[in-house]
Design an enzyme around this catalytic site. Structure first.
Site, PDB file in Angstrom:
ATOM      1  CG  ASP A 164      -0.288  -0.500   2.484  1.00 51.56           C
ATOM      2  OD1 ASP A 164       0.936  -0.327   2.638  1.00 51.56           O
ATOM      3  OD2 ASP A 164      -0.993  -1.066   3.332  1.00 51.56           O
TER       4      ASP A 164
ATOM      5  CG  ASP B  71      -9.013  -2.523  12.636  1.00 54.40           C
ATOM      6  OD1 ASP B  71      -7.952  -2.991  12.149  1.00 54.40           O
ATOM      7  OD2 ASP B  71      -9.574  -1.503  12.176  1.00 54.40           O
TER       8      ASP B  71
ATOM      9  CG  HIS C 273      -6.290  -2.700   9.202  1.00 53.26           C
ATOM     10  ND1 HIS C 273      -6.348  -1.987  10.381  1.00 53.26           N
ATOM     11  CD2 HIS C 273      -5.104  -2.379   8.645  1.00 53.26           C
ATOM     12  CE1 HIS C 273      -5.253  -1.275  10.527  1.00 53.26           C
ATOM     13  NE2 HIS C 273      -4.473  -1.503   9.503  1.00 53.26           N
TER      14      HIS C 273
ATOM     15  CD  GLU D 290      -9.017   0.945   7.981  1.00 50.05           C
ATOM     16  OE1 GLU D 290      -8.892   0.073   8.869  1.00 50.05           O
ATOM     17  OE2 GLU D 290      -8.475   2.047   8.067  1.00 50.05           O
TER      18      GLU D 290
END
Length: 263
Positions: A70, A140, A142, A147
């Site tokens: 990314d 979380d 991801h 996400e």
């Protein structure tokens, strides 16, 4: 899924680096070995050990092509928080034989984000697909910048970052979440799971819940990391601190099964 539990971050990093090195050395195909790479704190120890092996003449990157996961949208390469800068500062610039033309990182300054993402997917296909994708996950769950509630079949595209992600990443931007870009370009969950092998690094007590969801929870868009359960060659390398929310039986199972494994 294979879960390799190591005593601490340093041992986890060494195990992962040895695994990657073994895969690169064993690659006998005519085409280069294609390696997917992440940024963040999780892979730093792995990068240091791979650099050491390379500088010592134990591992060559001359026949390796890399694709990063990314990049922030709107940050130039020269910005010290761009992932292009991170990768060169922490890895590529220290390798003796890494060819610049074999390094692929999404262009955060593109005027055509969607076109850039489509181009990236095509380059991965032209390279023969990714042999091994290393990554980390957020608290979380991801994976890359996918996400919670990102499609588990998603491809490389533009991602809106959650407030929580921007708050977590604000430590690199002077503590101000507003300085963290609101969007990023990211490979998709489907892009990652297309890889022949996946190696995910999970360390620290703050990742314990995410590790438990990845290993013991159901497959769900809420926890994009759970897509690893559907991959035939997914490995999680973790440290003891990250195992705090695994059930005792699960923890003992993976320790037991790894006793007979080498790499």
């Amino acid at each position: 899924m294979r879960v390799v539990i190591q005593d601490n971050y340093e041992k986890m990093s060494l195990w992962a680096a040895n695994y990657i090195a073994a895969r690169i050395r064993a690659h006998k195909e005519d085409r280069p070995f294609v390696l997917g790479l992440p940024t963040g704190s999780s892979p730093i120890g792995v990068y240091k050990e791979l650099i050491r092996k390379n500088r010592a003449g134990e591992l060559s990157f001359a026949n390796v092509i890399t694709f990063n996961m990314d990049e922030y949208l709107g940050l130039p390469r020269e910005h010290d928080q761009s992932y292009w800068y991170f990768m060169h500062d922490n890895f590529f610039d220290h390798l003796a034989d890494m060819k610049p033309e074999n390094i692929h990182i999404l262009d955060g300054m593109t005027r055509d984000p969607e076109g850039e993402c489509a181009r990236y997917e095509e380059m991965i296909r032209e390279a023969g697909g990714i042999d091994l994708f290393m990554g980390g996950i957020g608290v979380d769950g991801h994976l890359a910048f996918n996400e919670p509630y990102t499609s588990l079949s998603s491809r490389t595209g533009v991602r809106d970052l959650t407030t929580d992600t921007r708050i977590v990443n604000s430590r690199f931007f002077g503590g101000d979440p507003e300085k963290v870009p609101a969007q990023a370009l990211s490979v998709g969950i489907g892009t990652v799971t297309d890889a022949r092998e996946i190696l995910i690094l999970i360390s620290g007590h703050n990742k314990a819940r995410a590790l438990a969801r990845t290993v013991e929870g159901g497959v769900s868009q809420k926890w994009t990391c759970s897509a690893l359960q559907l991959h035939n060659a997914a490995i999680i390398a973790c440290d003891e601190e990250a195992c705090g929310e695994l059930t005792v039986d699960t923890y003992k199972y993976f320790l037991d099964i790894e006793r007979s494994q080498r790499l």
